[in-house]
Scaffold this motif. Sequence first.
Motif, mmCIF file in Angstrom:
data_model
loop_
_atom_site.group_PDB
_atom_site.id
_atom_site.type_symbol
_atom_site.label_atom_id
_atom_site.label_comp_id
_atom_site.label_asym_id
_atom_site.label_seq_id
_atom_site.Cartn_x
_atom_site.Cartn_y
_atom_site.Cartn_z
ATOM 1 N N UNK A 175 0.828 -1.200 0.000
ATOM 2 C CA UNK A 175 0.000 0.000 0.000
ATOM 3 C C UNK A 175 0.875 1.268 0.000
ATOM 4 N N UNK A 176 1.983 1.224 0.724
ATOM 5 C CA UNK A 176 2.911 2.360 0.764
ATOM 6 C C UNK A 176 3.545 2.575 -0.609
ATOM 7 N N UNK A 177 3.873 1.476 -1.285
ATOM 8 C CA UNK A 177 4.408 1.564 -2.650
ATOM 9 C C UNK A 177 3.377 2.184 -3.590
ATOM 10 N N UNK A 178 2.149 1.729 -3.489
ATOM 11 C CA UNK A 178 1.088 2.189 -4.408
ATOM 12 C C UNK A 178 0.793 3.675 -4.249
ATOM 13 N N UNK A 179 0.742 4.144 -3.010
ATOM 14 C CA UNK A 179 0.319 5.531 -2.760
ATOM 15 C C UNK A 179 1.492 6.494 -2.544
ATOM 16 N N UNK A 180 2.705 5.977 -2.495
ATOM 17 C CA UNK A 180 3.859 6.848 -2.337
ATOM 18 C C UNK A 180 3.930 7.530 -0.986
ATOM 19 N N UNK A 181 3.514 6.827 0.051
ATOM 20 C CA UNK A 181 3.520 7.413 1.389
ATOM 21 C C UNK A 181 4.925 7.400 1.985
ATOM 22 N N UNK A 182 5.167 8.356 2.860
ATOM 23 C CA UNK A 182 6.353 8.291 3.713
ATOM 24 C C UNK A 182 6.012 7.406 4.906
ATOM 25 N N UNK A 183 6.921 6.539 5.256
ATOM 26 C CA UNK A 183 6.678 5.662 6.402
ATOM 27 C C UNK A 183 8.006 5.437 7.128
ATOM 28 N N UNK A 184 7.997 5.699 8.416
ATOM 29 C CA UNK A 184 9.226 5.576 9.200
ATOM 30 C C UNK A 184 9.059 4.748 10.469
ATOM 31 N N UNK A 185 7.864 4.254 10.727
ATOM 32 C CA UNK A 185 7.645 3.607 12.024
ATOM 33 C C UNK A 185 6.449 2.681 11.985
ATOM 34 N N UNK A 186 6.357 1.889 13.023
ATOM 35 C CA UNK A 186 5.167 1.092 13.278
ATOM 36 C C UNK A 186 5.091 0.902 14.788
ATOM 37 N N UNK A 187 4.036 0.275 15.263
ATOM 38 C CA UNK A 187 3.866 0.124 16.706
ATOM 39 C C UNK A 187 3.453 -1.300 17.054
ATOM 40 N N UNK A 188 4.105 -1.836 18.072
ATOM 41 C CA UNK A 188 3.749 -3.137 18.633
ATOM 42 C C UNK A 188 3.047 -2.854 19.952
ATOM 43 N N UNK A 189 1.732 -2.866 19.915
ATOM 44 C CA UNK A 189 0.927 -2.434 21.048
ATOM 45 C C UNK A 189 0.616 -3.621 21.961
ATOM 46 N N UNK A 190 1.632 -4.049 22.681
ATOM 47 C CA UNK A 190 1.454 -5.152 23.628
ATOM 48 C C UNK A 190 2.373 -4.939 24.817
ATOM 49 N N UNK A 191 1.857 -5.198 25.997
ATOM 50 C CA UNK A 191 2.673 -5.018 27.190
ATOM 51 C C UNK A 191 3.774 -6.078 27.246
ATOM 52 N N UNK A 192 4.994 -5.620 27.488
ATOM 53 C CA UNK A 192 6.141 -6.520 27.663
ATOM 54 C C UNK A 192 6.576 -6.396 29.115
ATOM 55 N N UNK A 193 6.201 -7.349 29.910
ATOM 56 C CA UNK A 193 6.551 -7.284 31.323
ATOM 57 C C UNK A 193 8.046 -7.567 31.519
ATOM 58 N N UNK A 194 8.540 -7.177 32.672
ATOM 59 C CA UNK A 194 9.948 -7.433 32.995
ATOM 60 C C UNK A 194 10.223 -8.927 32.868
ATOM 61 N N UNK A 195 11.247 -9.268 32.106
ATOM 62 C CA UNK A 195 11.617 -10.670 31.921
ATOM 63 C C UNK A 195 10.976 -11.324 30.712
ATOM 64 N N UNK A 196 9.953 -10.699 30.132
ATOM 65 C CA UNK A 196 9.298 -11.262 28.955
ATOM 66 C C UNK A 196 10.065 -10.881 27.687
ATOM 67 N N UNK A 197 9.831 -11.630 26.621
ATOM 68 C CA UNK A 197 10.545 -11.391 25.363
ATOM 69 C C UNK A 197 9.563 -11.316 24.196
ATOM 70 N N UNK A 198 10.065 -10.804 23.076
ATOM 71 C CA UNK A 198 9.284 -10.745 21.835
ATOM 72 C C UNK A 198 10.259 -10.829 20.668
ATOM 73 N N UNK A 199 9.745 -11.210 19.506
ATOM 74 C CA UNK A 199 10.599 -11.382 18.329
ATOM 75 C C UNK A 199 10.327 -10.283 17.303
ATOM 76 N N UNK A 200 11.374 -9.930 16.587
ATOM 77 C CA UNK A 200 11.282 -8.899 15.544
ATOM 78 C C UNK A 200 12.021 -9.374 14.302
ATOM 79 N N UNK A 201 11.349 -9.322 13.173
ATOM 80 C CA UNK A 201 11.961 -9.674 11.891
ATOM 81 C C UNK A 201 12.060 -8.413 11.046
ATOM 82 N N UNK A 202 13.235 -8.162 10.488
ATOM 83 C CA UNK A 202 13.425 -7.033 9.576
ATOM 84 C C UNK A 202 13.771 -7.583 8.204
#
Length: 236
Positions: free
Chosen positions: A140-167
């Motif tokens: 969609x960003x390609x089609x409309x030519x939008x600027x995009x610099x960020x996204x949001x992972x809206x989930x609580x990460x408690x102390x000691x918990x982990x999450x994965x990120x793929x780039x």
Amino acid sequence: MTNELMNAIVSAITGAVAGGMVNLFLDKRKENLEDIKEKKKIYEDRPELQIIEYKEYIKCSAYKFKKECDINLFMTKMGKVSVENDIVTAHYNKDYFNEEEWCCVIYEFKNAGKTDIRCVSPVCTYKKDTMLCDVSNAKMILEYGWLSYSTMFDRKIRVGESFTTKICYHKDCIVSGMMSSIMFMCLEDCNNRFWNQPLFAPNNKIYDSYEITYKEYKDEYLPDSAIECFKKPWLW
């Protein structure tokens, strides 16, 4: 009035003023020490991401691409950015959006700090020529030519918990910083404080988190400042 009485009055007034000044100085010093102590406590208890696993698939086009992570990002270079009728449009190389030619790196982050994280926002710092988006929004960003610099992972990460990120990257366009990090992991903690943590993607390197203001967070997350710079290039 005798000289003795006058001297006594002056001495009393001087002593009272001096005593008041000393008390004021001591109170101010106490406040400063308490403020320093509080800031130190906030810093020591800050959220902090630690890389506990890193997998690099840069030379394996499409390999592991289908693996779903908690956060799935795409990063690439922007081409020309045009401004027409006060509208800023980014032009991208269409070939770079061919998922069959993507490669990736995968991180597992742990909240190794002492405060729960409310949400995580990966943000691109090279806003003049690089974009970052959620994989699901790339076409969609390609089609409309939008600027995009960020996204949001809206989930609580408690102390000691982990999450994965793929780039993900196109195999012919692996973007990275020269002498600085190309992206931040922006953290909002459960005390409504904001923190930046520089990530040197696609490498296995992350710096310590440091506190930022809400305004600084918003300036990093939203494209508004970049849009203004494209309209007025001397602001870069």
